[in-house]
Design a protein around this motif. Structure first.
Motif, PDB file in Angstrom:
ATOM      1  N   TRP A 281       0.856  -1.189   0.000  1.00 24.95           N
ATOM      2  CA  TRP A 281       0.000   0.000   0.000  1.00 24.95           C
ATOM      3  C   TRP A 281       0.892   1.240   0.000  1.00 24.95           C
ATOM      4  N   PRO A 282       1.425   1.632  -1.149  1.00 26.12           N
ATOM      5  CA  PRO A 282       2.327   2.801  -1.190  1.00 26.12           C
ATOM      6  C   PRO A 282       1.676   4.076  -0.669  1.00 26.12           C
ATOM      7  N   ASP A 283       0.344   4.201  -0.812  1.00 25.48           N
ATOM      8  CA  ASP A 283      -0.365   5.395  -0.351  1.00 25.48           C
ATOM      9  C   ASP A 283      -0.849   5.268   1.088  1.00 25.48           C
ATOM     10  N   GLY A 284      -0.447   4.213   1.786  1.00 24.27           N
ATOM     11  CA  GLY A 284      -0.860   4.026   3.162  1.00 24.27           C
ATOM     12  C   GLY A 284      -1.881   2.913   3.307  1.00 24.27           C
ATOM     13  N   PHE A 285      -1.912   2.305   4.476  1.00 26.63           N
ATOM     14  CA  PHE A 285      -2.851   1.221   4.735  1.00 26.63           C
ATOM     15  C   PHE A 285      -4.282   1.751   4.657  1.00 26.63           C
ATOM     16  N   PRO A 286      -5.199   1.039   3.958  1.00 27.02           N
ATOM     17  CA  PRO A 286      -6.571   1.540   3.800  1.00 27.02           C
ATOM     18  C   PRO A 286      -7.244   1.795   5.145  1.00 27.02           C
ATOM     19  N   GLY A 287      -7.835   2.983   5.272  1.00 27.20           N
ATOM     20  CA  GLY A 287      -8.524   3.340   6.501  1.00 27.20           C
ATOM     21  C   GLY A 287      -7.627   3.791   7.622  1.00 27.20           C
TER      22      GLY A 287
END
Length: 310
Positions: A281-287
């Motif tokens: 998750w390059p944009d950060g972990f979902p949620g």
């Protein structure tokens, strides 16, 4: 609540050298002449250059990347895997360099270097300094597994017929030899060209082979010697602490006896967790609000500071 802040591991001051020759120096002490074995190290023209810098908020540590030996890449290097390195150097306005190495440094040393800055030996060393030198051993040609990897031999008596043989290298399944097995092969590096710019003389021997010909000797890199007394051998900790919640509470003030100077999970540094998350998750972990995570690129810099001493 729990807060995390990265602090740099400590290592070295950067430089890369090339082994030139080993000789004997005569010194006079109290009227007596003694011989001192020494090695001459030469720095090629162009020397060392800072090619990149890394910092905790983005990379998880402080380090300085150093390049050595300018060269003109051929057409194959400009189109192959080497082209990626050449492109990264070009983005930092650096010429193609043959040797690239990262050196971990403390924050106060990290601020001293800028990308594109030339590194001179006199900036790092002075006469009488004790240094640690790293390098490959000299080329020994094609050698067996025992000499190359330090393997154990079999019994020498009672008809074992397995004195210095390698033994089994595979299994019934997967019916092939797995890669990276420690087998017989070539030991040592290949020669490089030699264009001296300056020299360093160190007492004692240095790993590598001597520059008997114009092709030059082997590469080595050195830094001030590490010892436990000056803290150079230790890594700076990753600070973790609990703090009080509330509008008037300062999150950078830890609760007494609720702080750690070193934290691991599953035997790994806590920064490893963020590195694994970025893989998928390059944009950060979902949620998950990763803006507060000091190990992400767009973190809040107020969170990524060292906890005050208490």
């Amino acid at each position: 609540m729990l807060s995390i802040s990265p602090i740099a591991p400590l290592y070295l001051a950067p430089v890369i050298k090339e082994k030139l020759n080993m000789t004997t120096i005569f010194e006079e002490e109290d009227g007596n002449v003694k011989t001192v074995p020494a090695t001459i190290l030469c720095v090629k023209k162009g020397g060392n250059m800072v090619t990149d810098k890394r910092w905790p908020e983005k990379h998880g540590h402080y380090s300085v990347q150093v390049g050595y030996e300018r060269y003109e890449p051929n057409k194959y290097e400009r189109s192959g895997k080497r082209a990626l390195q050449i492109q990264r150097l070009a983005r930092n306005e650096c010429p193609p360099l043959r040797k690239i190495k990262d050196f971990r440094v403390r924050p106060q040393d990290w601020e001293k270097w800028e990308v594109g800055q030339k590194i001179w030996p006199s900036d790092l060393f002075k006469e009488g300094d004790i240094v640690d030198i790293h390098g490959w051993a000299k080329g020994k040609g094609f050698a067996g597994r025992i000499k190359r990897w330090g393997g154990k031999r079999g019994p020498m008596g009672h008809g074992s017929k397995h004195h210095r043989r390698e033994g089994s290298i595979g299994a019934a399944r997967p019916k092939r030899v797995l890669p990276r097995k420690k087998r017989a092969g070539w030991i040592g590096p290949l020669a490089q060209d030699n264009m001296p710019e300056s020299i360093i003389v160190v007492k004692g021997s240095v790993p590598g082979y001597t520059a008997h010909w114009e092709s030059g000797g082997s590469y080595v890199w050195l830094h001030p010697a590490k010892n436990r007394s000056d803290g150079r051998f230790k890594r700076d900790p990753v600070w973790l602490w609990y703090y009080h919640k509330g509008e008037s509470a300062d999150p950078l003030t830890p609760i007494p006896e609720k702080a750690w100077t070193w934290k691991t999970m599953w035997g790994r540094d806590v920064r490893w967790i963020t590195a694994e998350v970025k893989k998928y998750w390059p944009d950060g972990f979902p949620g998950y609000d990763h803006i507060m995570d000091p190990f992400y690129d767009d973190c809040d810099p107020h969170i990524a500071v060292k906890a005050p001493e208490w």
